[in-house]
Design a protein around this motif. Structure first.
Motif, PDB file in Angstrom:
ATOM      1  N   SER A   9       0.808  -1.219   0.000  1.00 35.13           N
ATOM      2  CA  SER A   9       0.000   0.000   0.000  1.00 35.13           C
ATOM      3  C   SER A   9       0.842   1.271   0.000  1.00 35.13           C
ATOM      4  O   SER A   9       0.299   2.375   0.104  1.00 35.13           O
ATOM      5  CB  SER A   9      -0.938  -0.002   1.210  1.00 35.13           C
ATOM      6  N   GLY A  10       2.164   1.108  -0.098  1.00 37.51           N
ATOM      7  CA  GLY A  10       3.036   2.269  -0.210  1.00 37.51           C
ATOM      8  C   GLY A  10       3.259   3.022   1.074  1.00 37.51           C
ATOM      9  O   GLY A  10       3.555   4.223   1.055  1.00 37.51           O
ATOM     10  N   GLN A  11       3.181   2.343   2.232  1.00 38.69           N
ATOM     11  CA  GLN A  11       3.325   3.025   3.513  1.00 38.69           C
ATOM     12  C   GLN A  11       4.691   2.801   4.172  1.00 38.69           C
ATOM     13  O   GLN A  11       4.932   3.306   5.265  1.00 38.69           O
ATOM     14  CB  GLN A  11       2.215   2.576   4.467  1.00 38.69           C
ATOM     15  N   ALA A  12       5.563   2.046   3.527  1.00 34.46           N
ATOM     16  CA  ALA A  12       6.910   1.847   4.067  1.00 34.46           C
ATOM     17  C   ALA A  12       7.787   3.049   3.736  1.00 34.46           C
ATOM     18  O   ALA A  12       7.549   3.775   2.765  1.00 34.46           O
ATOM     19  CB  ALA A  12       7.519   0.569   3.511  1.00 34.46           C
ATOM     20  N   VAL A  13       8.810   3.236   4.536  1.00 37.78           N
ATOM     21  CA  VAL A  13       9.739   4.371   4.382  1.00 37.78           C
ATOM     22  C   VAL A  13      11.131   3.824   4.092  1.00 37.78           C
ATOM     23  O   VAL A  13      11.582   2.863   4.726  1.00 37.78           O
ATOM     24  CB  VAL A  13       9.754   5.240   5.647  1.00 37.78           C
ATOM     25  N   LEU A  14      11.825   4.448   3.139  1.00 35.29           N
ATOM     26  CA  LEU A  14      13.147   3.996   2.702  1.00 35.29           C
ATOM     27  C   LEU A  14      14.238   4.966   3.146  1.00 35.29           C
ATOM     28  O   LEU A  14      14.113   6.173   2.976  1.00 35.29           O
ATOM     29  CB  LEU A  14      13.178   3.882   1.172  1.00 35.29           C
ATOM     30  N   GLY A  15      15.303   4.408   3.693  1.00 42.14           N
ATOM     31  CA  GLY A  15      16.496   5.183   3.990  1.00 42.14           C
ATOM     32  C   GLY A  15      17.695   4.563   3.316  1.00 42.14           C
ATOM     33  O   GLY A  15      17.870   3.335   3.357  1.00 42.14           O
ATOM     34  N   ILE A  16      18.519   5.377   2.662  1.00 44.25           N
ATOM     35  CA  ILE A  16      19.735   4.893   2.000  1.00 44.25           C
ATOM     36  C   ILE A  16      20.908   5.739   2.460  1.00 44.25           C
ATOM     37  O   ILE A  16      20.833   6.970   2.435  1.00 44.25           O
ATOM     38  CB  ILE A  16      19.625   4.969   0.461  1.00 44.25           C
ATOM     39  N   GLU A  17      21.983   5.071   2.893  1.00 44.07           N
ATOM     40  CA  GLU A  17      23.191   5.796   3.267  1.00 44.07           C
ATOM     41  C   GLU A  17      24.385   5.266   2.489  1.00 44.07           C
ATOM     42  O   GLU A  17      24.622   4.059   2.445  1.00 44.07           O
ATOM     43  CB  GLU A  17      23.468   5.694   4.763  1.00 44.07           C
ATOM     44  N   LEU A  18      25.127   6.191   1.892  1.00 45.05           N
ATOM     45  CA  LEU A  18      26.350   5.850   1.162  1.00 45.05           C
ATOM     46  C   LEU A  18      27.527   6.074   2.104  1.00 45.05           C
ATOM     47  O   LEU A  18      28.037   7.177   2.249  1.00 45.05           O
ATOM     48  CB  LEU A  18      26.487   6.708  -0.106  1.00 45.05           C
ATOM     49  N   GLY A  19      27.931   5.009   2.801  1.00 45.04           N
ATOM     50  CA  GLY A  19      29.030   5.083   3.735  1.00 45.04           C
ATOM     51  C   GLY A  19      30.360   4.855   3.053  1.00 45.04           C
ATOM     52  O   GLY A  19      30.441   4.640   1.839  1.00 45.04           O
ATOM     53  N   SER A  20      31.420   4.848   3.834  1.00 48.55           N
ATOM     54  CA  SER A  20      32.759   4.741   3.273  1.00 48.55           C
ATOM     55  C   SER A  20      33.054   3.371   2.679  1.00 48.55           C
ATOM     56  O   SER A  20      33.811   3.256   1.722  1.00 48.55           O
ATOM     57  CB  SER A  20      33.801   5.060   4.348  1.00 48.55           C
ATOM     58  N   THR A  21      32.462   2.314   3.256  1.00 50.85           N
ATOM     59  CA  THR A  21      32.731   0.958   2.775  1.00 50.85           C
ATOM     60  C   THR A  21      31.486   0.220   2.323  1.00 50.85           C
ATOM     61  O   THR A  21      31.587  -0.865   1.769  1.00 50.85           O
ATOM     62  CB  THR A  21      33.418   0.117   3.871  1.00 50.85           C
ATOM     63  N   ARG A  22      30.316   0.807   2.559  1.00 46.30           N
ATOM     64  CA  ARG A  22      29.082   0.118   2.188  1.00 46.30           C
ATOM     65  C   ARG A  22      27.976   1.120   1.910  1.00 46.30           C
ATOM     66  O   ARG A  22      27.837   2.124   2.609  1.00 46.30           O
ATOM     67  CB  ARG A  22      28.657  -0.832   3.329  1.00 46.30           C
ATOM     68  N   ILE A  23      27.210   0.830   0.886  1.00 46.55           N
ATOM     69  CA  ILE A  23      25.964   1.549   0.629  1.00 46.55           C
ATOM     70  C   ILE A  23      24.847   0.659   1.156  1.00 46.55           C
ATOM     71  O   ILE A  23      24.723  -0.499   0.752  1.00 46.55           O
ATOM     72  CB  ILE A  23      25.768   1.831  -0.870  1.00 46.55           C
ATOM     73  N   LYS A  24      24.048   1.191   2.060  1.00 49.23           N
ATOM     74  CA  LYS A  24      23.023   0.370   2.707  1.00 49.23           C
ATOM     75  C   LYS A  24      21.649   0.996   2.536  1.00 49.23           C
ATOM     76  O   LYS A  24      21.487   2.210   2.715  1.00 49.23           O
ATOM     77  CB  LYS A  24      23.334   0.191   4.194  1.00 49.23           C
ATOM     78  N   ALA A  25      20.674   0.164   2.188  1.00 50.74           N
ATOM     79  CA  ALA A  25      19.283   0.584   2.067  1.00 50.74           C
ATOM     80  C   ALA A  25      18.465  -0.155   3.125  1.00 50.74           C
ATOM     81  O   ALA A  25      18.600  -1.373   3.269  1.00 50.74           O
ATOM     82  CB  ALA A  25      18.743   0.273   0.673  1.00 50.74           C
ATOM     83  N   VAL A  26      17.644   0.583   3.864  1.00 45.71           N
ATOM     84  CA  VAL A  26      16.806   0.003   4.913  1.00 45.71           C
ATOM     85  C   VAL A  26      15.371   0.464   4.710  1.00 45.71           C
ATOM     86  O   VAL A  26      15.112   1.657   4.501  1.00 45.71           O
ATOM     87  CB  VAL A  26      17.295   0.410   6.317  1.00 45.71           C
ATOM     88  N   LEU A  27      14.446  -0.483   4.769  1.00 47.51           N
ATOM     89  CA  LEU A  27      13.017  -0.189   4.689  1.00 47.51           C
ATOM     90  C   LEU A  27      12.433  -0.333   6.086  1.00 47.51           C
ATOM     91  O   LEU A  27      12.698  -1.328   6.776  1.00 47.51           O
ATOM     92  CB  LEU A  27      12.337  -1.166   3.730  1.00 47.51           C
ATOM     93  N   ILE A  28      11.668   0.659   6.541  1.00 47.33           N
ATOM     94  CA  ILE A  28      11.066   0.590   7.873  1.00 47.33           C
ATOM     95  C   ILE A  28       9.545   0.651   7.766  1.00 47.33           C
ATOM     96  O   ILE A  28       8.986   1.185   6.805  1.00 47.33           O
ATOM     97  CB  ILE A  28      11.571   1.709   8.801  1.00 47.33           C
ATOM     98  N   ASP A  29       8.890   0.089   8.802  1.00 44.37           N
ATOM     99  CA  ASP A  29       7.426   0.094   8.821  1.00 44.37           C
ATOM    100  C   ASP A  29       6.919   1.320   9.574  1.00 44.37           C
ATOM    101  O   ASP A  29       7.691   2.213   9.930  1.00 44.37           O
ATOM    102  CB  ASP A  29       6.889  -1.216   9.411  1.00 44.37           C
ATOM    103  N   ASN A  30       5.605   1.336   9.850  1.00 41.43           N
ATOM    104  CA  ASN A  30       5.028   2.520  10.487  1.00 41.43           C
ATOM    105  C   ASN A  30       5.299   2.578  11.982  1.00 41.43           C
ATOM    106  O   ASN A  30       4.858   3.510  12.662  1.00 41.43           O
ATOM    107  CB  ASN A  30       3.525   2.608  10.212  1.00 41.43           C
ATOM    108  N   ARG A  31       6.034   1.580  12.517  1.00 39.84           N
ATOM    109  CA  ARG A  31       6.499   1.625  13.909  1.00 39.84           C
ATOM    110  C   ARG A  31       8.012   1.842  13.961  1.00 39.84           C
ATOM    111  O   ARG A  31       8.639   1.604  14.985  1.00 39.84           O
ATOM    112  CB  ARG A  31       6.103   0.339  14.635  1.00 39.84           C
ATOM    113  N   HIS A  32       8.567   2.220  12.817  1.00 40.75           N
ATOM    114  CA  HIS A  32       9.994   2.543  12.687  1.00 40.75           C
ATOM    115  C   HIS A  32      10.905   1.332  12.774  1.00 40.75           C
ATOM    116  O   HIS A  32      12.119   1.476  12.920  1.00 40.75           O
ATOM    117  CB  HIS A  32      10.422   3.583  13.744  1.00 40.75           C
ATOM    118  N   ASN A  33      10.348   0.139  12.655  1.00 41.70           N
ATOM    119  CA  ASN A  33      11.153  -1.074  12.712  1.00 41.70           C
ATOM    120  C   ASN A  33      11.691  -1.430  11.330  1.00 41.70           C
ATOM    121  O   ASN A  33      10.940  -1.397  10.344  1.00 41.70           O
ATOM    122  CB  ASN A  33      10.320  -2.246  13.230  1.00 41.70           C
TER     123      ASN A  33
END
Length: 532
Positions: A9-33
């Motif tokens: 339903s399009g309610q998840a939130v995406l965060g992406i960080e380009l760090g020095s050794t890894r690019i990481k993408a994390v999807l969180i729910d509406n409870r921030h998990n």
């Protein structure tokens, strides 16, 4: 609503960080998990004497980390990501990305790790009466001016890595105020660049006759929760090469890894702090008042909502330590012993605690690159020992663990002992703390203060920027960022705390006396043993 329905339903939130050794993408729910993640491993390259990542690698890494996230979602929940509630982009702070009026990159991306900006940083620090570190974007720009680099006259815009990615995804030339504070000094009262220093810089470079002023080419700083644009069709295609992701998602202001680390550890309120320790390390203490005077060891930046922060940034942390663990892994493989890398780290780290509190006299310098806090433009990893020192495995590993936070201690000693800064809580995160209790105990000894670690903070900056993206769309009752984090995200969780051990503190202080006394040895190594 279960997680599958939430994503569909399009309610998840995406965060992406380009760090020095890894690019990481994390999807969180509406409870921030965190509910899914993807990553891409990469390393900077030394090209023509400067540390960089190529543009092609930046986009390949971003796309592959997102593709890995999509695959994780499909495997766990059997659905495709087509819409998102919000997106946040974060990356390593500082550095230099300059573009012309046709949006062409004028010179290869220069990362925070470069220390070739000494003349510029020194002159700007004197001009502003404000510490301007070597890695700051304005130092890079002014060094290019001092070098008479031909591209400077053509600059139409310059930004950080996070600002660049956000711009390409949204078309907006903006930057979170925390990341912006690592480009040019920020006035926390007005939440914009310091106007006096802006005028001083423009006057300084006026003799060169450039068509631009500094405000013409800096990104607009935005505080947490501000509207920073939406994902364009072109941006959606750049991020998701499968074409599944639809445009229109709102983005929060792009932030630096320092700001996302503060958010991920709930350390944005005054009298709180955090330490991030991985490839590099830095501590962030949110201040109650300004420092009495500038210090070259302490950078003044801001939280994502603009509060003043004293930052001690060290170019080197765990890289040399990891290299030594790699040697022991290679030895095991030579003997035909199966190697689990995580177990190897755990065993060696815990064994280090059996060593002498002062490391038996051993000293390690982890200077893979230069270390501005101690005055090194270039580095040379080095172990120093005397014939009478207690040279064994436990002391060797303990010396490397101490080295990973030794420079951090030098800067924080100024804050605690000279400036009498008060801190209610310091929370640590990053690779140094993956082995439970060890890095935490070492840091507690170094700073002589209790250190907390939260399990969820292991998700790191990608989770932190996802929280900022959630704050962008889920602000309740006009909560400030500190209130939102404390009431809606952490709900009283302060993690597990370790107090400093008296013997560890005394031993670390002896180690630091030896460390400072032997700095000329490191200096000699740098001067006489450099091969490129």
């Amino acid at each position: 609503m279960n997680t599958s329905q939430l994503i569909s339903s399009g309610q998840a939130v995406l965060g992406i960080e380009l760090g020095s050794t890894r690019i990481k993408a994390v999807l969180i729910d509406n409870r921030h998990n965190p509910v899914a993640q993807g990553s891409f491993e990469w390393e900077n390259q030394l090209v023509d004497g400067l540390w960089t990542y190529s543009i092609d690698t930046i986009w390949r890494g971003l796309q592959e980390s997102y593709a890995a996230l999509r695959a994780d979602v499909r495997e766990k929940y059997g659905v495709e990501i087509e819409r998102l509630a919000a997106i946040g982009i974060s990356a390593m702070m500082h550095g230099y990305m300059a573009f012309d009026a046709s949006d062409n990159l004028l010179v290869p991306f220069r990362t925070w790790r470069n220390t070739n900006t000494g003349n510029a940083a020194t002159e700007l620090t004197s001009l502003f009466n404000f510490n301007v570190p070597l890695r700051w974007s304005i130092s890079h720009l002014y060094q290019c001016i001092l070098n008479n680099d031909a591209h400077v006259k053509d600059i139409a815009f310059f930004t950080t890595l996070a600002g660049y990615i956000h711009w390409r995804l949204t078309g907006e030339k903006v930057l979170g105020v925390g990341d912006a504070s690592g480009m040019f000094p920020i006035d926390s009262g007005k939440m914009t660049y310091n106007e006096t220093m802006i005028a001083q810089f423009d006057n300084l470079v006026s003799k060169y006759g450039y068509a631009w002023t500094i405000t013409d080419i800096l990104p607009e700083p935005l505080t947490a929760g501000a509207d920073a644009g939406c994902l364009t069709p072109e941006g959606a295609a750049l991020l998701d090469t499968s074409g599944s992701l639809q445009p229109g998602t709102p983005l929060c202001p792009p932030e630096g890894d320092a700001g996302t680390g503060m958010v991920a550890t709930n350390a944005v309120r005054k009298r709180t702090g955090n330490v991030s320790a991985g490839t590099s390390s830095f501590s962030m203490i949110v201040l109650e008042k300004e420092l009495s005077e500038p210090s070259e060891m302490i950078d003044m930046v801001t939280t994502p909502d603009g509060a003043p922060v004293a930052m001690v940034h060290c170019n080197n942390c765990t890289s040399d330590l990891n290299a030594w663990v790699g040697i022991f892994k290679e030895y095991q493989q030579l003997l035909g012993v199966d190697v689990d890398t995580n177990e190897l780290f755990s065993r060696l780290y815990n064994h280090a605690l059996q060593g002498d509190a002062d490391c038996g006299g051993l000293i390690a310098y982890n200077y893979i690159s230069g270390e501005p806090v101690t005055g090194f433009e270039k580095g040379c990893p080095l172990v120093v020992r005397h014939a009478h020192d207690k040279f064994n495995l436990a002391n060797l590993m303990r010396a490397h663990l101490y080295a990973s936070v030794a420079v951090l201690k030098l800067g924080n000693d100024i804050l605690f002992e000279k400036e009498h800064v008060k801190v209610d809580r310091i929370t640590a995160h990053g690779g140094l703390f993956k082995t439970k209790g060890v890095g935490q105990r070492i840091l507690a000894a170094a700073l002589n203060t209790p250190i907390s670690v939260m399990e969820i903070a292991g998700e790191g900056g990608a989770w932190g920027i996802a929280l900022l993206a959630a704050y962008r769309i889920r602000q309740v009752d006009d909560l400030s960022l500190p209130q939102y984090l404390e009431e809606c995200v952490f709900a009283g969780n302060t993690g597990t705390e370790i107090a400093p051990d008296t013997d560890d503190v005394a031993g670390f202080n002896v180690y630091m006396q030896n460390y400072k006394a032997d700095l000329p040895v490191e200096h000699s190594a740098v001067q006489n043993h450099l091969r490129g």
